[in-house]
Design an enzyme around this catalytic site. Structure first.
Site, PDB file in Angstrom:
ATOM      1  N   TYR A 192      60.520 -12.760  28.924  1.00 43.71           N
ATOM      2  CA  TYR A 192      59.414 -11.934  28.427  1.00 43.71           C
ATOM      3  C   TYR A 192      59.889 -11.095  27.240  1.00 43.71           C
ATOM      4  O   TYR A 192      59.236 -11.047  26.202  1.00 43.71           O
ATOM      5  CB  TYR A 192      58.882 -11.030  29.542  1.00 43.71           C
ATOM      6  CG  TYR A 192      57.700 -10.189  29.130  1.00 43.71           C
ATOM      7  CD1 TYR A 192      56.409 -10.673  29.270  1.00 43.71           C
ATOM      8  CD2 TYR A 192      57.869  -8.919  28.585  1.00 43.71           C
ATOM      9  CE1 TYR A 192      55.318  -9.908  28.874  1.00 43.71           C
ATOM     10  CE2 TYR A 192      56.796  -8.159  28.188  1.00 43.71           C
ATOM     11  CZ  TYR A 192      55.514  -8.656  28.339  1.00 43.71           C
ATOM     12  OH  TYR A 192      54.441  -7.895  27.939  1.00 43.71           O
ATOM     13  N   HIS A 241      59.040 -11.380  22.841  1.00 44.13           N
ATOM     14  CA  HIS A 241      58.486 -10.241  22.088  1.00 44.13           C
ATOM     15  C   HIS A 241      59.405  -9.784  20.955  1.00 44.13           C
ATOM     16  O   HIS A 241      59.033  -8.886  20.206  1.00 44.13           O
ATOM     17  CB  HIS A 241      58.208  -9.060  23.033  1.00 44.13           C
ATOM     18  CG  HIS A 241      56.958  -9.236  23.807  1.00 44.13           C
ATOM     19  ND1 HIS A 241      56.889 -10.031  24.931  1.00 44.13           N
ATOM     20  CD2 HIS A 241      55.710  -8.731  23.618  1.00 44.13           C
ATOM     21  CE1 HIS A 241      55.653  -9.997  25.406  1.00 44.13           C
ATOM     22  NE2 HIS A 241      54.916  -9.219  24.625  1.00 44.13           N
ATOM     23  N   TYR A 261      51.962   0.202  19.150  1.00 42.25           N
ATOM     24  CA  TYR A 261      51.801  -0.560  20.398  1.00 42.25           C
ATOM     25  C   TYR A 261      53.188  -0.718  20.997  1.00 42.25           C
ATOM     26  O   TYR A 261      54.093  -1.250  20.356  1.00 42.25           O
ATOM     27  CB  TYR A 261      51.184  -1.913  20.092  1.00 42.25           C
ATOM     28  CG  TYR A 261      50.662  -2.721  21.254  1.00 42.25           C
ATOM     29  CD1 TYR A 261      50.962  -2.428  22.573  1.00 42.25           C
ATOM     30  CD2 TYR A 261      49.867  -3.827  21.014  1.00 42.25           C
ATOM     31  CE1 TYR A 261      50.466  -3.184  23.611  1.00 42.25           C
ATOM     32  CE2 TYR A 261      49.363  -4.606  22.038  1.00 42.25           C
ATOM     33  CZ  TYR A 261      49.677  -4.287  23.331  1.00 42.25           C
ATOM     34  OH  TYR A 261      49.180  -5.051  24.366  1.00 42.25           O
ATOM     35  N   TRP A 311      48.677 -16.759  22.002  1.00 36.69           N
ATOM     36  CA  TRP A 311      49.710 -15.903  22.603  1.00 36.69           C
ATOM     37  C   TRP A 311      49.535 -15.841  24.115  1.00 36.69           C
ATOM     38  O   TRP A 311      50.507 -15.955  24.869  1.00 36.69           O
ATOM     39  CB  TRP A 311      49.652 -14.503  21.991  1.00 36.69           C
ATOM     40  CG  TRP A 311      50.675 -13.582  22.575  1.00 36.69           C
ATOM     41  CD1 TRP A 311      50.464 -12.595  23.506  1.00 36.69           C
ATOM     42  CD2 TRP A 311      52.075 -13.558  22.288  1.00 36.69           C
ATOM     43  NE1 TRP A 311      51.650 -11.975  23.816  1.00 36.69           N
ATOM     44  CE2 TRP A 311      52.650 -12.543  23.075  1.00 36.69           C
ATOM     45  CE3 TRP A 311      52.891 -14.304  21.449  1.00 36.69           C
ATOM     46  CZ2 TRP A 311      54.005 -12.254  23.043  1.00 36.69           C
ATOM     47  CZ3 TRP A 311      54.249 -14.005  21.408  1.00 36.69           C
ATOM     48  CH2 TRP A 311      54.792 -12.992  22.205  1.00 36.69           C
ATOM     49  N   TRP A 312      48.297 -15.660  24.557  1.00 36.13           N
ATOM     50  CA  TRP A 312      48.049 -15.628  26.001  1.00 36.13           C
ATOM     51  C   TRP A 312      48.517 -16.918  26.669  1.00 36.13           C
ATOM     52  O   TRP A 312      49.157 -16.878  27.729  1.00 36.13           O
ATOM     53  CB  TRP A 312      46.575 -15.411  26.288  1.00 36.13           C
ATOM     54  CG  TRP A 312      46.057 -14.044  25.984  1.00 36.13           C
ATOM     55  CD1 TRP A 312      46.771 -12.915  25.685  1.00 36.13           C
ATOM     56  CD2 TRP A 312      44.686 -13.660  25.945  1.00 36.13           C
ATOM     57  NE1 TRP A 312      45.919 -11.859  25.466  1.00 36.13           N
ATOM     58  CE2 TRP A 312      44.639 -12.289  25.619  1.00 36.13           C
ATOM     59  CE3 TRP A 312      43.487 -14.338  26.141  1.00 36.13           C
ATOM     60  CZ2 TRP A 312      43.440 -11.591  25.507  1.00 36.13           C
ATOM     61  CZ3 TRP A 312      42.296 -13.644  26.031  1.00 36.13           C
ATOM     62  CH2 TRP A 312      42.283 -12.280  25.712  1.00 36.13           C
TER      63      TRP A 312
END
Length: 107
Positions: free
Chosen positions: A18, A22, A41, A76-77
Site C-alpha cells: 500500500y 503511494h 491530502y 486507481w480504485w
C-alpha cells in the site's frame, strides 16, 4: 477551505505494498486531485490495527465529489482493490469522520 477526515483500512499483510503504490502516487491522479481543488491530502497508517486515517483540505464538496467520476480515479480504485476492503464500484470502504475540535493560529 474545508477540512475532511475519513478512515479506511488496508489488508494486514499488504501494508508495505500500500505504501509503495503511494510513493509516488500516479502523477495523473495527483494532477486530477489538485485540479479539483484539493489543497492538501495525507493518509496515515496504524500498523497495529491496519486502519488508515485520511485528512484532506479541499475547496468545495462538489469538486471533491467529482474526483470519483474521473477515469484516473476509477483506475486507481481498481489498482488498489486487492489491498483493501472495497465497495462493488471498486471504491475503498470508508467512513467519514466528524470534526470535534480544531485549533489554528491565524496570522
Amino acid at each position: 477551505m474545508i477540512r475532511k477526515a475519513f478512515k479506511m483500512s488496508v489488508d494486514e499483510d499488504r501494508h508495505a505494498e500500500y505504501a509503495r503504490r503511494h510513493n509516488p502516487i500516479w502523477r495523473e491522479l495527483e494532477e486530477t486531485l489538485l485540479a479539483h481543488g484539493v489543497r492538501s491530502y495525507s493518509i496515515y497508517l496504524d500498523p497495529e490495527t491496519s486502519e488508515l486515517f485520511a485528512y484532506a483540505e479541499i475547496e468545495s464538496e462538489e469538486r471533491w465529489a467529482a474526483v470519483a467520476s474521473t477515469d484516473v480515479c476509477r483506475r486507481w480504485w481498481r489498482h488498489m482493490r486487492e489491498l483493501m476492503p472495497s465497495n462493488p464500484d471498486d471504491s475503498p470502504v470508508s467512513a467519514e469522520l466528524r470534526e470535534v475540535f480544531h485549533i489554528e493560529r491565524r496570522s
